[in-house]
Each structure stands twice: as C-alpha cells, then as structure tokens.
Design a protein around this motif. Structure first.
Motif, PDB file in Angstrom:
ATOM      1  N   SER A  12      -6.965  -3.305   5.304  1.00 58.76           N
ATOM      2  CA  SER A  12      -5.622  -3.097   5.092  1.00 58.76           C
ATOM      3  C   SER A  12      -4.905  -3.144   3.699  1.00 58.76           C
ATOM      4  O   SER A  12      -4.244  -2.242   3.190  1.00 58.76           O
ATOM      5  N   LYS A  14      -3.581  -2.962   0.026  1.00 59.20           N
ATOM      6  CA  LYS A  14      -3.936  -1.736  -0.788  1.00 59.20           C
ATOM      7  C   LYS A  14      -5.219  -1.816  -1.577  1.00 59.20           C
ATOM      8  O   LYS A  14      -5.660  -0.578  -1.632  1.00 59.20           O
ATOM      9  N   LYS A 460      -1.209   0.047  11.181  1.00 59.55           N
ATOM     10  CA  LYS A 460      -1.973  -0.039  10.036  1.00 59.55           C
ATOM     11  C   LYS A 460      -2.357   1.138   9.547  1.00 59.55           C
ATOM     12  O   LYS A 460      -3.079   1.774  10.511  1.00 59.55           O
ATOM     13  N   PRO A 461      -2.470   1.434   8.230  1.00 61.40           N
ATOM     14  CA  PRO A 461      -3.595   2.905   7.994  1.00 61.40           C
ATOM     15  C   PRO A 461      -4.719   2.896   8.718  1.00 61.40           C
ATOM     16  O   PRO A 461      -4.987   3.931   9.652  1.00 61.40           O
TER      17      PRO A 461
END
Lengths: 550, 363
Positions: A12, A14, A460-461
C-alpha cells in the motif's frame, strides 16, 4: 501485526504503487508492443537482403503484392457487407421486442465459439466446389469456385458477430427519445432513424469497422483450410496464408527470411496507416445525412418494407452465418468414416487448452493493472498514449505479429527461445488488448467516488479495489477472459508464424486437411467446437450466477 | 475531534486555477458550510482535506499535525459524495460495517457498532436491504451510519442534500445538523444553496475563484457582507451606485440623478465612489411620494408565501423586492411606487477599485 498485514502495508506504500505501475507499463511495452513491431527494425538492419531477395525479384514481389492486395480487398468488402447487413440485425435486437429475442441474441454469438479453423473447413464444404475425395454432402451448396469469393464468405461468418455486437452496444446507449422527438416533429420512422440516430453511431461504427477489418486481415487458419479444401485454389494466397506457408518452408530454406519480413512489414504498416485514416474519415468527415426524401422514406417506413428488412437480416444470419458455421455436423454424418490418429488430436487439443489457460492467466494478472492505470491515472497524457498503444496488437495481422515476435525472441539473448514459451508470448500479445479493453471500459463506467469513499472509510488502495471495484467489474473481467481464451484457442496464424511445427489444435486441423484426412478433420472440428462451446457456456453460467447474487 | 487548518493551498488543473492561496480554519466540532458558485473550488477543497487530491503547494493540518501527504485511509475524514456512493453490491448492514471489516475489528465489536448505528439512523428494519431499494433519505442515513461506524472524526459532505426532493431536503437539513452536532464531529458541508447554508451552518465560508471571500456566522455573512459579491450571492441584493455626500451615523450617497440614498455607518469620505447593497427582502415598497426612488411595477411573481416584485426605477434600472403575499390585492403591474429601506440594512462598498459587473459574476 500479522504476516498478511505486513504485506498489505508494504504494497500500500506510495513508492511500491509507483514501482508497480512502472513495472506494468514496462511489461506492456517490452513484452507486448515491442515484439509486435520489432520486425520493422529489419528494414534498417537487413536492407540489402530485402533488396536482393525481394525487390529485385519480379516474381517474388508479384506474389507478395497480389496476396497483400487480396487481403485488403477481402477485408474491405467483408467490412462493408457486415455493416450493411449487420445494422438491421443490431436494430432488431436492441429496439424490437419479440418472442425468441434472447434466443436470437445467443445465436449471433455462436460463431464466436467456433475456432476459425473449424469454421474454415465447415464453410468450405458448404460453399465451395470440392474435389470428390472429400465426399461433401449432396445438399451442400457446393458451387463457389472463386477462391476470393470463398474467403469473403468465410470471413463474413466470423466477423459478422463483431459488427452486430459493436453496433448493438452503441445503439443501446443512444437514447430512443431522440428518435421519438424526431417522429413527433413529423419525420417518418426511417427518416428519424437515418438522420438522428445514425449520425450518433460513429463511435460504434469505428469499433465495429476496426474489429471486422483487422479480424479479416489477420485470419490465417480458417482461410488456409478453406483454400486447401476447395477444388482449384492453387496459387491463391492472402498475406497471412503466405506468411504461414513461407514460414513453414523457411525451416529448410532459411533464405526466405527477408521475404517473410517484407510481407510482415508491409502488412503491419499498411494496416496501421489504413486504420488510422479510416478512423479519421469516420470521425471527422461529415456524411450527407442531412438530406431528406419525405415521401419515399415514409412509404418505406410502413407496411411491407420494414418487415422485409427484418426478414432479410434473419435470412442472412441463418443462411450466410449459421448454416456454414455448423455445416460440418452434417458432413461428418454423411461422409464415410475412416480411422486415424486420435492420440495426436487429443494431445494437440489439451496442448491448446493449456496454452489458452496460461495465456488468459497472464493477460489477467498484467492486464487488469494496466486497465486500472489507463482508466484511473491522474496523468491523462500517459494513459491516453497507452490507450492508443493497446490497440496496436489488435490491428496488426496476427501472422505478421507472430513472425515479428519469433524474430524478436530469437534475436534477444535474455529469454531462451523455447517453442511453447514463444507461442504463449505470441498469444499474450494479441489477446492482452482484449482483456485490457474490456476491463478499462468497465472501470471507466464506474464513478471513482466509490473507491474514494472507500479510501476515506479506511480502506487501503488494494482493499478498495478488491472489495468495492472488483465486485462491480467482475462480469467485464470474465467477458475479457472468455474472449482472450477463445481467441487463443482458435488462433492459427500467429502460432504458425512463431513456430511453424507447433501442434496446437487449429494447426493440427490445418495439417489434417492438407494431408487430405477430411473425415478426421471434420471430427476434430466438431470436438473443438463442442469443447469451446462448452467452455463458453460454463463461463456464461458462472457470470450469470454471480451476477444474480450482486 | 480535530481542528482543521488549510494554509495557502494552491491547486490548478491544467490552465484552470481551482484554488488560489486558500486559507481556512475549521474549529473542532464545528459545522461549517462552504458556500460558493459552481467552479469556485468547493469540491477541490473538500478533496484536499480528505486526501483524495494533493495540493500543488500549501499545507493541511489536523490538530496542528501536518497531514498534507498522509493517505486518505489514515485521516479518519470520511468523504460523502453527492450520490453517497453506497456500495451497490452490499446490503445496508454490509455497507455500515465496511470500515470495521477493513480494520479487522473483533466480531462482537462489529456487531455492537452495527446495532448502534442502525439504531441511530433508524434503519434497523432495513438492514438487509440493498441501497437501490431505499428511499433517498434512507440512503443518506445509511451513508452517514457507514461514515460514523468507521470511526470518522471529520465528515466531508459534498452537496449531501442535492439528490433529494425539495420537501425531504428541508426535513433532512435539521436532522443532518443535529446528528453531527450531537456527536461533536467536525463537519464541512459543501453547498451552492445559500438558504441551506444559512439554516445549517455554525459558520459559513463563502468561496469564490479559489479563495475564501468571507467567513463568519450566518448572520454576519447575511447582514454584513464584506463585498458586493457576498451581498448578492448570500440573499439577492439590489445595488445603487453613487458618490458619498456625508458619513455620520448614516452614510448618505447621491446617485447620478441627484437623489439621496442612505446606508449604514461607514468610514468612507465625501466624494468617494461607492455602491450600496440592499437585500431584496429588505427593500420595501411604499407610496411613490415616500420612496427614496420611484418607478413602475414591471412584473409580479407569486411565490406562495411571498410576492417577488420587479420594479423599473427611473434612471437606475430594474430592482426587486420581496413582500408578503397578503399584499397581492394591493399592487398590480404598471403601478407607480416608491422603494425605501432601513439605513442599517444597507451595506456600502467602495467602487474605487472594483468593477461591479465583474464582481457580481457568479461563474
């Protein structure tokens, strides 16, 4: 913190997400785009070979040019016919309510489940004048003696569903109230449809034309079989069948490589240029839709004419698409049986299935992330460039693509040129866009606020994708997988062009027909049809069942 | 609950400047309405607070802790889009426990939270329904419950009442506000409806062209606008240009035909070019001999409770007035009437540096 939480946290980050996106784009560019167009570099590295082997040899250049011209002529004629007869049918299934509509809807897709190699054999037996050794049933049409006409009839069979589907998809999105408004303003049905709805069609038209045109341009296996089945096709070739033939010869005659490269390059370049021009013409040029002939159009809107149109499109579907597709069953029923090597067939069938399965798996694992990137990336520039690039392998004729890919993997030192691996990579190259197209289209339809809300709720993405987006696009993912799977299963041209002695099921059937084992070829076709049809039904059943629980 | 501070935020999309050095502080537990016309940068501000958009420059603080680059899932600031974004493939209950599921709370805590939330928003009987089976109001309550269940400390509402029909909207205004206030959650509510902002907000921040034009309580913003734009955007105003004559308890200005018009006390000096703004509702219609200005009634719109009257003022142009509907029988189109107002209700602004037409543009 548990093990899975740690992984979740790492992926998660970046920086990880950025790296992952970069990797996905890298994979796409290096393993899909680069091999597809790699052969173009041959012009620069081996110009002298092309000059001596191709350009200075009158006979070779004539063969090449006539076969490529035949390919483009066929593709153009097929596309025009598909459009003319596809439009009324698309209209019928979207705008009309009648009994048996669902049934008709499934009928249209049926040729898609049949690998083109089987279609080629089936159509040729139905349409063409065949040598007596084939024992075509007496009720077959059996009167087509022009190879070009036969190939056109064959290509209509498998490209027609694409045209109908693309047109129907766009027609469904066009609000019927426009037409109704037109009618209340005094236009007859035909006038309203022609002047209001038809001009809104452009996007669907482009998709349909590109699909049909490139499909016809690419097709190898079915064309080869059809030509081998008919009585007097000697010497007639399309671009892809020429590549298939020469590639086979090149095993013993390596001096054919420059010729092969030249055909592939020509096919790739002309296809790309022509389709770019086509797109511009359809999108930019104003078609003369404005003119209205109220009286004749009014007469054509009423009574007998519309019924005739509907009847005509149904008859066309039945006689020109469905009957040739499934004629093979009656052939096997009437021809005199002969024994043969069944082990070889089952071997090739399971080989094909294995490859299609792995290919679909690779497509999904690398295609969904790319689709996500294209649909959701903040930088519109990169994503629109990728969006265009994704179409390239769809447009490039698969035989040329396969040859290009084969050369690419032989030339580079990093990955060993194992035949099975090459076939898989070749199939990934032309099926990958199918998955990406489908999934990216579906993601673009979905409001990003769903995922954004999920993010602000603490997801989370990857969790937002898994729990929120994935359930909504599941059916498109499955649709993309079905297309990729059946395309891989039925592909002949690319397979042959990468590894000429590869024994996938379609190539095996081609070999059977060329070896005049027609009865066995017929049985093999039926087996292939049944198995892929069953696979398609199964996937349909799965999508429907999951669709209901949502 | 956090205090939120935006410092000097800039954001542009291509050549469009969405936010231009925006500063804004939202107190802990406050219900703030961000009010502005379309394209003013309201939603961008909200998205930056949520972490869904990152600013080109500037900083975001939650309780003095900088969060400018913190991921959205770590902010406990829940974003509610106009359509609520209820996940269509999940039931009401599944939607509500989405946050707890993601955070992997123990089952009994999840169950308890769900029961509490369903109770709070009165949806216990619809727990197994899918969002599409709910009315607009129920959908909104589900979205709120989902936000609260995830442990939200900040609610970011993007036009939350827009998708509802007019009657329901009025009822939900009160409900939404009291729920947020009773839980003490810091709330930012984006709207373009000035009436909604006035009714609901602790404070209103009027935003225009990526900047905060004015921030204050609804009374302050309505009665004491700091610019002609705010005067016109929050409750429609009539504008009269003129030159200051005298400035005592009441400021007197002379318009171009020489008539004197009063406004509230100001620091303007005699001779300065100014404009005064009078809210439509504060513009009274009187007999023509009693009016500051006179004109003829051009049009009367019946609005149910009120009459909306357009008057063509000699030498000025069109003015509007809102009067109670009971006067319906006493006024008709073509009547010669006067208008006047309470000097205390008339705001006054300098015209030296501003172009009024430009200033009043809403887009």
């Amino acid at each position: 913190m548990s093990y899975s939480d740690t992984i979740l946290n790492i992926i998660s980050k970046k920086s990880f997400r950025k790296g992952w996106n970069a990797f996905i784009i890298f994979f796409f560019l290096i393993f899909v785009i680069l091999p597809t167009v790699y052969i173009l570099s041959y012009v620069f590295t081996h110009w002298s070979a092309i000059e001596t082997n191709v350009l200075s040899d009158r006979e070779t250049i004539n063969i090449i040019l006539s076969s490529i011209a035949a390919s483009f002529e066929i593709a153009a004629i097929v596309t025009v016919i598909d459009f003319i007869v596809g439009l009324p049918l698309a209209w019928l299934i979207v705008r009309k309510e009648f009994r048996g509509k669902r049934f008709l809807d499934t009928l249209i897709d049926m040729p898609l489940a049949v690998p083109t190699a089987a279609l080629g054999f089936s159509s040729a037996i139905f349409w063409a004048t065949t040598p007596p050794s084939i024992e075509a049933p007496p009720f077959a049409f059996g009167a087509i003696s022009s190879p070009m006409l036969l190939v056109i009839l064959l290509h209509i069979v498998f490209s027609y569903p694409y045209m109908v589907r693309s047109l129907a998809a766009i027609l469904e999105q066009i609000d019927v109230t426009y037409e109704i408004a037109g009618q209340t303003l005094g236009a007859s049905k035909l006038t309203a449809a022609r002047t209001i709805t038809l001009p809104l069609f452009r996007a669907g038209l482009v998709t349909g034309i590109i699909l049909c045109f490139s499909r016809s341009l690419s097709e190898t296996g079915g064309t080869m079989i059809a030509l081998a089945t008919m009585a007097n096709a000697a010497g007639f070739n399309t671009g892809p069948t020429l590549i298939g033939e020469w590639k086979k010869l090149s095993v013993t005659h390596p001096e054919l490589i420059p010729q092969l490269s030249f055909v592939s390059i020509l096919l790739i370049i002309i296809a790309l240029i022509l389709l770019a021009i086509l797109k511009v013409i359809v999108m930019k040029v104003r078609l003369p839709f404005g003119k209205v002939w109220p009286r004749p159009e009014k007469i054509l809107s009423r009574g007998f004419a519309p019924k005739l149109k509907d009847a005509f499109s149904l008859v066309f579907l039945l006689f020109f698409v469905l009957l040739p597709s499934f004629f093979i069953f009656s052939y096997v029923a009437t021809a005199s049986p002969s024994g043969g090597d069944w082990g070889g067939f089952w071997g090739s069938l399971s080989y094909s299935f294995g490859i299609a399965f792995i290919v679909t798996l690779i497509d999904l694992s690398f295609g969904i992330p790319l689709a996500f990137f294209i649909a959701r990336s903040e930088s519109r520039k990169i994503s629109s460039v990728l969006d265009v690039l994704v179409n390239v392998p769809l447009i490039v004729p698969t035989a040329a693509l396969g040859f290009s890919l084969g050369q690419f993997y032989t030339d580079q030192p990093f990955i060993p040129a194992i035949p099975t691996l090459l076939i898989i990579m070749a199939h990934v190259a032309f099926t990958y866009p199918l998955v990406v197209r489908n999934v990216a289209g579906a993601i673009e339809e979905i409001d990003p606020s769903y995922e954004e809300t999920a993010r602000t709720l603490g997801a989370k993405p990857i969790q937002a994708f898994r729990r929120v987006l994935y359930p909504m696009i599941k059916s498109s993912i499955l649709a993309g997988s079905i297309m990729a799977f059946t395309r891989s299963l039925g592909e002949t041209g690319a397979t042959q062009a990468v590894v000429s002695e590869a024994l996938t099921a379609p190539v095996y059937i081609v070999e059977l027909v060329k070896g005049q084992e027609y009865y066995l070829a017929g049985l093999a076709c039926i087996a292939l049809i049944s198995v892929s049809y069953a696979a398609m039904l199964l996937l349909r059943y799965l999508t429907r069942k999951k669709g209901r629980s949502v | 609950m956090p205090e939120i501070r935006l410092e000097c935020i800039r954001k542009s999309y291509g050549s469009v400047q969405a936010l231009d050095h925006l500063d804004l502080t939202i107190h802990s537990g406050e219900y703030l309405c961000l009010l502005g016309p379309t394209g003013a940068g309201k939603t961008t501000t909200l998205r930056i607070i949520a972490g869904l958009t990152s600013p080109d420059s500037g900083k975001v603080y939650f309780n003095d802790k900088e969060v400018t680059h913190v991921e959205p899932e770590e902010r406990k600031a829940v974003f509610l889009s106009q359509t609520y974004s209820l996940f269509p493939h999940m039931t009401v209950a599944e939607n509500i426990v989405f946050g707890p599921n993601i955070r992997d709370w123990p089952d009994e805590v999840k169950k308890r939270t769900l029961a509490e939330m369903l109770d709070l928003v009165r949806l216990s009987r619809r727990a197994d329904a899918y969002p599409r089976e709910l009315s607009g109001g129920m959908q909104q309550r589900t979205a709120l419950a989902r936000a609260l269940a995830s442990g939200a400390e900040v609610l970011l509402l993007d036009e939350p009442l827009r998708a509802l029909d007019a009657r329901l909207r009025l009822g939900l205004r009160r409900e939404l506000r009291s729920l947020a206030k009773s839980l003490g959650i810091t709330t930012i509510h984006v709207t373009h409806d000035q009436e909604e902002a006035i009714v609901m907000a602790d404070r209103i921040a009027v935003i225009r062209k990526g900047k905060i034009a004015q921030i204050g309580t609804p009374e302050e913003v309505f009665d004491h606008p700091n610019s002609p734009f705010v005067a016109n955007f929050v409750g429609q105003s009539n504008f009269f240009r003129g030159v200051v004559v005298s400035s005592n308890d009441v400021t007197l200005i002379k318009e171009k035909q020489g008539r004197l018009l009063p406004a509230r006390h100001s620091h303007f000096k005699a001779g300065e070019c100014v404009v005064i703004a009078v809210k439509v509702g504060n513009t009274e219609i009187v007999k023509s001999e009693d009016g500051y200005l006179t004109g003829s009634v051009e049009r009367i719109l019946f609005e149910g409770r009120n009459l909306f009257v357009d008057i063509l003022i000699d030498g000025v142009g069109r003015c509007s007035s809102k009067i109670p509907a009971k006067f319906f029988d006493r006024i008709k189109v073509g009547d010669n009437v006067g208008i006047r107002w309470d000097a205390e209700k008339a705001s006054i602004f300098s015209l030296e540096k501003c172009n009024l037409d430009e200033e009043l543009k809403v887009e």
